[in-house]
Design an enzyme around this catalytic site. Sequence first.
Site, PDB file in Angstrom:
ATOM      1  N   ARG A 113       0.946  -1.254  -0.025  1.00 31.49           N
ATOM      2  CA  ARG A 113      -0.050  -0.070  -0.107  1.00 31.49           C
ATOM      3  C   ARG A 113       0.923   1.189  -0.060  1.00 31.49           C
ATOM      4  NH1 ARG A 113      -2.881  -2.839   4.091  1.00 31.49           N
ATOM      5  NH2 ARG A 113      -4.905  -3.876   2.897  1.00 31.49           N
ATOM      6  N   LYS A 135       3.185  11.843 -10.496  1.00 24.67           N
ATOM      7  CA  LYS A 135       2.410  10.805 -11.358  1.00 24.67           C
ATOM      8  C   LYS A 135       3.340   9.596 -11.689  1.00 24.67           C
ATOM      9  CE  LYS A 135      -0.484  13.656 -14.068  1.00 24.67           C
ATOM     10  NZ  LYS A 135      -0.868  14.341 -15.362  1.00 24.67           N
ATOM     11  N   GLU A 177      10.603  19.234 -24.048  1.00 20.61           N
ATOM     12  CA  GLU A 177       9.666  19.673 -22.884  1.00 20.61           C
ATOM     13  C   GLU A 177      10.362  21.039 -22.010  1.00 20.61           C
ATOM     14  OE1 GLU A 177       7.084  18.017 -21.640  1.00 20.61           O
ATOM     15  OE2 GLU A 177       7.244  16.248 -22.207  1.00 20.61           O
ATOM     16  N   LYS A 219       7.878  23.309 -12.723  1.00 20.32           N
ATOM     17  CA  LYS A 219       6.887  22.146 -12.525  1.00 20.32           C
ATOM     18  C   LYS A 219       6.629  22.024 -11.307  1.00 20.32           C
ATOM     19  CE  LYS A 219       5.344  17.683 -13.790  1.00 20.32           C
ATOM     20  NZ  LYS A 219       5.784  16.552 -14.544  1.00 20.32           N
ATOM     21  N   GLU A 229      -4.657  17.898 -10.953  1.00 19.67           N
ATOM     22  CA  GLU A 229      -4.935  18.297 -12.473  1.00 19.67           C
ATOM     23  C   GLU A 229      -6.261  18.936 -12.429  1.00 19.67           C
ATOM     24  OE1 GLU A 229      -2.668  16.213 -15.459  1.00 19.67           O
ATOM     25  OE2 GLU A 229      -4.230  16.880 -16.832  1.00 19.67           O
ATOM     26  N   ARG A 233      -2.704  22.611 -13.276  1.00 21.83           N
ATOM     27  CA  ARG A 233      -1.772  21.589 -13.809  1.00 21.83           C
ATOM     28  C   ARG A 233      -1.982  21.215 -15.356  1.00 21.83           C
ATOM     29  NH1 ARG A 233       0.649  16.361 -10.714  1.00 21.83           N
ATOM     30  NH2 ARG A 233       2.047  15.655 -12.476  1.00 21.83           N
ATOM     31  N   ASN A 237       0.053  20.335 -20.248  1.00 26.08           N
ATOM     32  CA  ASN A 237      -0.378  19.549 -21.284  1.00 26.08           C
ATOM     33  C   ASN A 237      -0.104  20.069 -22.728  1.00 26.08           C
ATOM     34  OD1 ASN A 237      -0.808  17.320 -19.658  1.00 26.08           O
ATOM     35  ND2 ASN A 237      -3.145  17.951 -19.287  1.00 26.08           N
ATOM     36  N   HIS A 240       0.606  18.235 -26.022  1.00 26.17           N
ATOM     37  CA  HIS A 240       0.438  16.770 -25.530  1.00 26.17           C
ATOM     38  C   HIS A 240      -0.959  16.473 -26.174  1.00 26.17           C
ATOM     39  CE1 HIS A 240       3.739  17.662 -22.939  1.00 26.17           C
ATOM     40  NE2 HIS A 240       3.808  16.324 -22.584  1.00 26.17           N
ATOM     41  N   HIS A 244       0.034  13.066 -27.899  1.00 27.13           N
ATOM     42  CA  HIS A 244      -0.185  11.945 -27.490  1.00 27.13           C
ATOM     43  C   HIS A 244      -0.907  11.235 -28.470  1.00 27.13           C
ATOM     44  CE1 HIS A 244      -0.013  12.833 -23.002  1.00 27.13           C
ATOM     45  NE2 HIS A 244       1.140  12.533 -23.439  1.00 27.13           N
ATOM     46  N   HIS A 257       8.874  10.608 -27.093  1.00 24.11           N
ATOM     47  CA  HIS A 257       7.924  11.401 -26.782  1.00 24.11           C
ATOM     48  C   HIS A 257       8.082  12.877 -26.910  1.00 24.11           C
ATOM     49  CE1 HIS A 257       4.749  12.851 -23.786  1.00 24.11           C
ATOM     50  NE2 HIS A 257       5.556  13.389 -23.323  1.00 24.11           N
TER      51      HIS A 257
HETATM   52  N1  LIG Z   1       5.109  10.656 -14.824  1.00 20.03           N
HETATM   53  C1  LIG Z   1       5.159  11.887 -15.646  1.00 20.03           C
HETATM   54  O1  LIG Z   1       4.981  12.685 -15.008  1.00 20.03           O
HETATM   55  C2  LIG Z   1       5.840  11.785 -16.818  1.00 20.03           C
HETATM   56  C3  LIG Z   1       6.169  12.834 -17.588  1.00 20.03           C
HETATM   57  C4  LIG Z   1       6.710  12.636 -18.992  1.00 20.03           C
HETATM   58  C5  LIG Z   1       6.832  11.561 -19.415  1.00 20.03           C
HETATM   59  N2  LIG Z   1       6.666  10.349 -18.856  1.00 20.03           N
HETATM   60  C6  LIG Z   1       6.862   8.835 -19.201  1.00 20.03           C
HETATM   61  O2  LIG Z   1       8.288   9.024 -19.517  1.00 20.03           O
HETATM   62  C7  LIG Z   1       8.543   7.963 -20.534  1.00 20.03           C
HETATM   63  C8  LIG Z   1       9.558   8.352 -21.465  1.00 20.03           C
HETATM   64  O3  LIG Z   1      10.991   8.672 -20.541  1.00 20.03           O
HETATM   65  P1  LIG Z   1      12.086   8.933 -21.372  1.00 20.03           P
HETATM   66  O4  LIG Z   1      12.046   9.783 -22.604  1.00 20.03           O
HETATM   67  O5  LIG Z   1      13.053   9.091 -20.284  1.00 20.03           O
HETATM   68  O6  LIG Z   1      12.435   7.261 -22.103  1.00 20.03           O
HETATM   69  P2  LIG Z   1      13.180   6.024 -21.390  1.00 20.03           P
HETATM   70  O7  LIG Z   1      13.015   5.958 -20.092  1.00 20.03           O
HETATM   71  O8  LIG Z   1      12.568   4.937 -22.275  1.00 20.03           O
HETATM   72  O9  LIG Z   1      14.522   6.459 -21.609  1.00 20.03           O
HETATM   73  C9  LIG Z   1      15.170   6.315 -23.127  1.00 20.03           C
HETATM   74  C10 LIG Z   1      16.239   5.498 -23.421  1.00 20.03           C
HETATM   75  O10 LIG Z   1      17.662   6.278 -22.972  1.00 20.03           O
HETATM   76  C11 LIG Z   1      18.372   5.151 -21.968  1.00 20.03           C
HETATM   77  N3  LIG Z   1      19.188   5.858 -21.054  1.00 20.03           N
HETATM   78  C12 LIG Z   1      18.547   6.235 -19.838  1.00 20.03           C
HETATM   79  N4  LIG Z   1      19.345   6.972 -19.277  1.00 20.03           N
HETATM   80  C13 LIG Z   1      20.535   7.039 -20.086  1.00 20.03           C
HETATM   81  C14 LIG Z   1      21.925   7.585 -19.820  1.00 20.03           C
HETATM   82  N5  LIG Z   1      22.040   8.500 -18.939  1.00 20.03           N
HETATM   83  N6  LIG Z   1      22.749   7.285 -20.907  1.00 20.03           N
HETATM   84  C15 LIG Z   1      22.506   6.582 -21.819  1.00 20.03           C
HETATM   85  N7  LIG Z   1      21.092   6.152 -22.161  1.00 20.03           N
HETATM   86  C16 LIG Z   1      20.367   6.236 -21.089  1.00 20.03           C
HETATM   87  C17 LIG Z   1      17.275   4.201 -21.735  1.00 20.03           C
HETATM   88  O11 LIG Z   1      17.854   2.921 -21.210  1.00 20.03           O
HETATM   89  C18 LIG Z   1      16.317   4.052 -22.710  1.00 20.03           C
HETATM   90  O12 LIG Z   1      16.729   3.359 -23.783  1.00 20.03           O
HETATM   91  C19 LIG Z   1       7.204   7.568 -21.209  1.00 20.03           C
HETATM   92  O13 LIG Z   1       6.733   6.146 -20.516  1.00 20.03           O
HETATM   93  C20 LIG Z   1       6.287   8.702 -20.516  1.00 20.03           C
HETATM   94  O14 LIG Z   1       4.878   8.224 -20.569  1.00 20.03           O
HETATM   95  C21 LIG Z   1       6.044  10.374 -17.488  1.00 20.03           C
HETATM   96 ZN   LIG Z   2       5.507  15.367 -21.667  1.00 20.42          ZN
END
Ligand SMILES: NC(=O)c1ccc[n+]([C@@H]2O[C@H](COP(=O)([O-])OP(=O)(O)OC[C@H]3O[C@@H](n4cnc5c(N)ncnc54)[C@H](O)[C@@H]3O)[C@@H](O)[C@H]2O)c1
Ligand SMILES: [Zn+2]
Length: 358
Positions: A113, A135, A177, A219, A229, A233, A237, A240, A244, A257
Amino acid sequence: MATRISTVVKRNIDLAYSITILDSLKELRLQADNAVIITDHTVQKLFGNALAATLKCELIAVPPGESSKDIHTFHQICRKMAELSCNRHATIMALGGGVVGDLAGFSAATFLRGISLIHIPTTLLAMVDSSIGGKTGINLPEGKNLIGAFHQPKEVVIPLDCLQTLPDRELRSGLSEVIKYGMIADSEFFCWLEENFDKLLNKDLAALRKAIVTCCQIKSSIVSRDERESNLRQILNYGHTIGHALEALTGYSRFTHGEAISLGMQIEGEIAVLQTGLQRSQLNRQNTLLQRLHPELSQPPFHEKDLLDAMKRDKKSIEGKIVFALPSTIGNMAMENQRYGIVVPQKVIHAALHSNHS
Ligand SMILES: NC(=O)c1ccc[n+]([C@@H]2O[C@H](COP(=O)([O-])OP(=O)(O)OC[C@H]3O[C@@H](n4cnc5c(N)ncnc54)[C@H](O)[C@@H]3O)[C@@H](O)[C@H]2O)c1
Ligand SMILES: [Zn+2]
């Protein structure tokens, strides 16, 4: 040289170079009975194994990529945590990009939990966005992030040095971003981005540090005023709604993304020109930066109806009406009836999609 920023979400954000990050993490490690690093295989090899050995904690690694944000991997993580006899005083350290952050964050939100979570973001996108705001979530075959929970991290420790190994495409994805934050909240920061863009593209750590600090402050200030949100918040978006939909229509494989929201901001910027009176000269400044990031990027050929249907399926739509967060000037978001979520008529979306400018 670690800088601690006390944020209004009452969490500490610690930006550190590798020498000092270990001190912060060792201190946090001492506070937990049991700590488990969750990471992906790429980050495991780069930093995870060494960190686990130093902190004397367990490590769980998943395959890199969006497909790990699924119920199967979540189930495996929870079973492994149970096998390791993790109790309520255990801490999860999410070491990686947004995929690891969302998956490990959701595990921390639900295991027993809810247990403590520390984000150690290693992509620029995770540093400026996904590690802040609480999130967490995983995907279903029917859509992205359909299962999730709000779970604020106890701490966010940002290891700037990890950006050295980040592939250029991922750096650029995070920078879209960063541009978004300037557009939605801070015109001075936007001007600073225009002046310092080459440094950011060349991974100048001092410039990246300034950008990351500013984005985290923007942020966390927004999230602290509207965690769930309900209104403010939604400004996060921007770009997005379209972004999306483009990701969904291309099976989450064609664009990162950041690339999808870069296209999204360009199209939504056109909508803003028509709907909120954003000046074209200001939109052009946004598009200049975005096109420097992604010169080759173009809209994929899609049927407008498919795009509209994808936007209507999005969590943000209200009774089938498509909602956008739109700037009125660089640094300010428009409101209609006291709301930042603006319902835009389909004829305006159509005009923006077919504008000669986009
Ligand atoms: N929770 C939130 O508020 C929020 C906001 C925006 C995005 N997201 C989520 O984030 C995800 C995308 O995240 P992302 O763009 O970081 O992608 P990701 O986590 O897939 O990372 C991208 C790639 O980079 C590699 N990598 C990571 N750090 C590295 C480093 N220092 N050196 C070399 N390689 C490295 C990873 O292994 C991966 O292959 C999506 O699932 C999206 O929905 C969440
Ligand atoms: Zn985003």
